[in-house]
Design a protein around this motif. Structure first.
Motif, PDB file in Angstrom:
ATOM      1  N   LYS A 251      69.767  58.618  51.187  1.00 26.00           N
ATOM      2  CA  LYS A 251      68.766  58.585  49.715  1.00 26.00           C
ATOM      3  C   LYS A 251      67.945  59.410  49.044  1.00 26.00           C
ATOM      4  CE  LYS A 251      65.170  55.182  48.527  1.00 26.00           C
ATOM      5  NZ  LYS A 251      63.856  53.723  47.881  1.00 26.00           N
ATOM      6  N   VAL A 252      67.817  59.738  48.314  1.00 21.81           N
ATOM      7  CA  VAL A 252      66.268  60.765  47.971  1.00 21.81           C
ATOM      8  C   VAL A 252      65.610  60.571  47.022  1.00 21.81           C
ATOM      9  CG1 VAL A 252      68.811  62.965  47.648  1.00 21.81           C
ATOM     10  CG2 VAL A 252      68.251  61.131  45.790  1.00 21.81           C
ATOM     11  N   GLY A 253      64.721  61.415  46.752  1.00 17.87           N
ATOM     12  CA  GLY A 253      63.196  60.964  46.161  1.00 17.87           C
ATOM     13  C   GLY A 253      62.266  59.866  46.903  1.00 17.87           C
ATOM     14  N   LYS A 254      62.414  60.357  48.268  1.00 24.24           N
ATOM     15  CA  LYS A 254      62.192  59.146  49.498  1.00 24.24           C
ATOM     16  C   LYS A 254      60.635  59.653  49.699  1.00 24.24           C
ATOM     17  CE  LYS A 254      64.220  59.480  52.379  1.00 24.24           C
ATOM     18  NZ  LYS A 254      64.833  60.025  54.027  1.00 24.24           N
ATOM     19  N   ASP A 255      60.241  60.999  49.865  1.00 27.38           N
ATOM     20  CA  ASP A 255      58.933  61.105  49.912  1.00 27.38           C
ATOM     21  C   ASP A 255      57.899  61.104  48.420  1.00 27.38           C
ATOM     22  OD1 ASP A 255      59.451  62.542  52.128  1.00 27.38           O
ATOM     23  OD2 ASP A 255      60.512  64.079  51.313  1.00 27.38           O
ATOM     24  N   ALA A 256      58.960  61.305  47.255  1.00 27.85           N
ATOM     25  CA  ALA A 256      57.951  61.113  46.174  1.00 27.85           C
ATOM     26  C   ALA A 256      57.635  59.971  45.982  1.00 27.85           C
ATOM     27  CB  ALA A 256      58.197  61.991  45.138  1.00 27.85           C
ATOM     28  N   ASP A 257      58.381  58.073  46.338  1.00 22.79           N
ATOM     29  CA  ASP A 257      57.930  57.610  46.538  1.00 22.79           C
ATOM     30  C   ASP A 257      57.382  57.196  47.503  1.00 22.79           C
ATOM     31  OD1 ASP A 257      60.178  57.107  44.905  1.00 22.79           O
ATOM     32  OD2 ASP A 257      62.047  56.413  45.679  1.00 22.79           O
ATOM     33  N   ARG A 258      56.122  58.078  48.207  1.00 24.00           N
ATOM     34  CA  ARG A 258      56.064  57.642  49.294  1.00 24.00           C
ATOM     35  C   ARG A 258      54.808  58.181  48.996  1.00 24.00           C
ATOM     36  NH1 ARG A 258      59.085  55.765  55.302  1.00 24.00           N
ATOM     37  NH2 ARG A 258      60.614  54.561  54.167  1.00 24.00           N
ATOM     38  N   GLY A 259      54.620  59.203  48.293  1.00 23.87           N
ATOM     39  CA  GLY A 259      53.149  59.992  47.685  1.00 23.87           C
ATOM     40  C   GLY A 259      53.603  60.968  49.089  1.00 23.87           C
ATOM     41  N   LYS A 260      54.279  61.826  50.218  1.00 26.29           N
ATOM     42  CA  LYS A 260      53.767  61.975  50.897  1.00 26.29           C
ATOM     43  C   LYS A 260      53.898  64.026  50.162  1.00 26.29           C
ATOM     44  CE  LYS A 260      56.325  61.575  54.407  1.00 26.29           C
ATOM     45  NZ  LYS A 260      57.574  61.394  55.769  1.00 26.29           N
ATOM     46  N   GLU A 261      53.678  64.509  50.194  1.00 33.69           N
ATOM     47  CA  GLU A 261      53.089  65.994  50.196  1.00 33.69           C
ATOM     48  C   GLU A 261      54.719  66.918  50.857  1.00 33.69           C
ATOM     49  OE1 GLU A 261      51.948  67.205  47.619  1.00 33.69           O
ATOM     50  OE2 GLU A 261      49.582  65.808  48.116  1.00 33.69           O
ATOM     51  N   THR A 262      55.191  67.924  50.309  1.00 35.34           N
ATOM     52  CA  THR A 262      56.301  68.148  50.948  1.00 35.34           C
ATOM     53  C   THR A 262      56.121  70.145  50.848  1.00 35.34           C
ATOM     54  OG1 THR A 262      57.612  68.181  48.817  1.00 35.34           O
ATOM     55  CG2 THR A 262      57.609  66.752  50.866  1.00 35.34           C
ATOM     56  N   PHE A 263      56.948  70.751  51.132  1.00 37.74           N
ATOM     57  CA  PHE A 263      56.652  72.338  50.466  1.00 37.74           C
ATOM     58  C   PHE A 263      57.216  72.240  49.132  1.00 37.74           C
ATOM     59  CE2 PHE A 263      58.287  73.262  55.200  1.00 37.74           C
ATOM     60  CZ  PHE A 263      56.984  73.653  55.587  1.00 37.74           C
ATOM     61  N   VAL A 264      57.677  71.133  48.479  1.00 35.81           N
ATOM     62  CA  VAL A 264      58.059  71.580  47.041  1.00 35.81           C
ATOM     63  C   VAL A 264      56.890  70.922  46.419  1.00 35.81           C
ATOM     64  CG1 VAL A 264      59.655  70.857  45.260  1.00 35.81           C
ATOM     65  CG2 VAL A 264      61.115  71.448  46.988  1.00 35.81           C
ATOM     66  N   SER A 265      56.080  69.908  46.816  1.00 38.53           N
ATOM     67  CA  SER A 265      55.133  69.192  45.497  1.00 38.53           C
ATOM     68  C   SER A 265      53.903  69.756  45.784  1.00 38.53           C
ATOM     69  CB  SER A 265      55.344  67.769  47.132  1.00 38.53           C
ATOM     70  OG  SER A 265      54.163  68.582  48.576  1.00 38.53           O
ATOM     71  N   LEU A 266      53.983  70.797  47.182  1.00 39.59           N
ATOM     72  CA  LEU A 266      52.879  71.858  46.977  1.00 39.59           C
ATOM     73  C   LEU A 266      52.957  73.115  46.293  1.00 39.59           C
ATOM     74  CD1 LEU A 266      51.622  71.308  50.712  1.00 39.59           C
ATOM     75  CD2 LEU A 266      50.296  70.427  48.660  1.00 39.59           C
ATOM     76  N   LEU A 267      53.980  73.418  46.949  1.00 35.87           N
ATOM     77  CA  LEU A 267      54.309  74.835  46.039  1.00 35.87           C
ATOM     78  C   LEU A 267      55.204  75.231  44.390  1.00 35.87           C
ATOM     79  CD1 LEU A 267      56.261  76.490  48.990  1.00 35.87           C
ATOM     80  CD2 LEU A 267      54.078  77.270  48.296  1.00 35.87           C
ATOM     81  N   GLY A 268      56.199  73.740  44.121  1.00 32.82           N
ATOM     82  CA  GLY A 268      56.977  73.478  43.270  1.00 32.82           C
ATOM     83  C   GLY A 268      58.426  74.486  43.369  1.00 32.82           C
ATOM     84  N   VAL A 269      58.916  73.668  42.664  1.00 31.22           N
ATOM     85  CA  VAL A 269      60.727  74.073  43.193  1.00 31.22           C
ATOM     86  C   VAL A 269      60.627  75.410  43.097  1.00 31.22           C
ATOM     87  CG1 VAL A 269      63.011  74.226  42.089  1.00 31.22           C
ATOM     88  CG2 VAL A 269      61.293  71.397  42.167  1.00 31.22           C
ATOM     89  N   ASP A 270      60.760  76.138  41.863  1.00 28.85           N
ATOM     90  CA  ASP A 270      61.136  77.787  42.008  1.00 28.85           C
ATOM     91  C   ASP A 270      60.411  78.784  43.443  1.00 28.85           C
ATOM     92  OD1 ASP A 270      62.188  77.243  39.661  1.00 28.85           O
ATOM     93  OD2 ASP A 270      60.618  78.165  38.502  1.00 28.85           O
ATOM     94  N   ARG A 271      58.916  78.814  43.385  1.00 27.04           N
ATOM     95  CA  ARG A 271      58.435  78.889  44.742  1.00 27.04           C
ATOM     96  C   ARG A 271      58.772  78.685  45.559  1.00 27.04           C
ATOM     97  NH1 ARG A 271      52.324  78.895  44.566  1.00 27.04           N
ATOM     98  NH2 ARG A 271      52.535  80.188  46.449  1.00 27.04           N
ATOM     99  N   ALA A 272      58.892  77.131  46.076  1.00 26.48           N
ATOM    100  CA  ALA A 272      59.649  76.941  46.951  1.00 26.48           C
ATOM    101  C   ALA A 272      61.424  77.774  47.839  1.00 26.48           C
ATOM    102  CB  ALA A 272      60.013  75.160  47.504  1.00 26.48           C
TER     103      ALA A 272
END
Length: 309
Positions: A251-272
């Protein structure tokens, strides 16, 4: 079954990774034969079947690959490296079985198949994970892993530390708490350094331990593994955002569904993506003192950030 590698992977790396994956599958299969003891009144075969379901289901076998490539730098015998690599992969598989449980990530799919607790039941999944973990140390402590008992002890200690409360399990605890706590970039880095990075580091250190490498050589591999592990996790976070269930087998999109911070949520896709590429380059730089024997380790750093599963 060998993994389906990214189409951008080089022929040499694809061949080498597939070869290791095949050998690891064969080793795990050898150690997980289903037998019913004549005096048994309980169902041990069910436990073995669940262990097989959670460990003989494909995958890149990245950690065993890293260990065997690192061991090759120091002319370690393939038999010795393969046994240690199999033990490491058993620990990785145990961690996935437990990570998928309802009390943890609550996943129904792993590598395109039902997770162990879905294929069997929660109690069996817990025991299957426990059994893989303990079997890993049984394999590691055997004289076939290395003739020198001191080297075996060093490997067992390193493996236990990487998998324990100051390694992978500690990172999993932070990950669980992250659902209720907002982590900054430093916190996310520490979480992933423990949860993902420690097993990647011990894979590289395992080859050095078996080969009785010098401190300088071990430090170089430690630096390589540190940057590789972070690049791997950023790539994983990107897949959770950009990939599909069909590509990843989970399954994908799990972290966003749970409201968990990730490298992507903090940096954005391009910076990540830029950070993952930079880390891969830094990882390769750590290998500058090694000759052509390290070429596949250099290639796998690029594979890590470009993979689609």
């Amino acid at each position: 079954m060998a993994p389906n590698m990214n189409q951008d992977i080089s022929t040499s790396l694809n061949t080498a990774m597939t070869d290791v994956a095949d050998k690891i599958e064969a080793e795990i299969n050898k150690h997980l034969q289903i037998e019913q003891p004549e005096d048994s009144v309980i169902s041990e075969p069910k436990l073995i079947q669940a262990m097989r379901h959670g460990s003989l289901n494909g995958g890149k076998r990245l950690r065993p690959f890293l260990l065997m490539q690192a061991a090759n730098l120091f002319c370690v015998s393939e038999a010795s490296a393969l046994r240690a690599a199999t033990a490491l992969e058993m620990i990785h598989c145990y961690s996935l079985i437990h990570d998928d449980l309802p009390a943890m990530d609550d996943d129904d799919l792993r590598r395109g198949q039902p997770t162990v607790h879905k294929a069997y039941d929660e109690a069996t999944a817990i025991l299957a994970g426990d059994a893989l973990l303990t079997m890993a140390f049984e394999l590691s402590s055997h004289e076939e892993t290395h003739a020198n008992p001191a080297i075996r002890c060093e490997w067992v200690a390193a493996l236990a530390k990487a998998a324990g409360p100051h390694g992978m399990v500690g990172g999993q605890m932070i990950d669980l708490e992250a659902e209720e706590t907002t982590l900054d970039l430093s916190g996310i880095t520490r979480l992933q350094r423990l949860k993902t990075g420690c097993l990647i580091e011990v894979a590289c250190q395992g080859g050095a331990i078996l080969g009785q490498a010098s401190k300088a050589q071990r430090d170089a591999l430690r630096g390589y593994a540190h940057d590789l592990g972070l690049a791997f996790q950023i790539a994983d976070d990107l897949l959770d955002v950009e990939s599909t269930e069909e590509e990843t087998g989970k399954k994908v999109g799990k972290d966003a569904d749970r409201g968990k911070e990730t490298f992507v949520s903090l940096l954005g896709v391009d910076r990540a993506k830029a950070q993952a590429a930079l880390l891969a380059e830094q990882a390769v730089d750590h290998l500058s003192d090694f000759d052509h024997k390290a070429d596949l380790l250099r290639e796998v750093a690029q594979f890590i950030v470009n993979r689609r599963s």
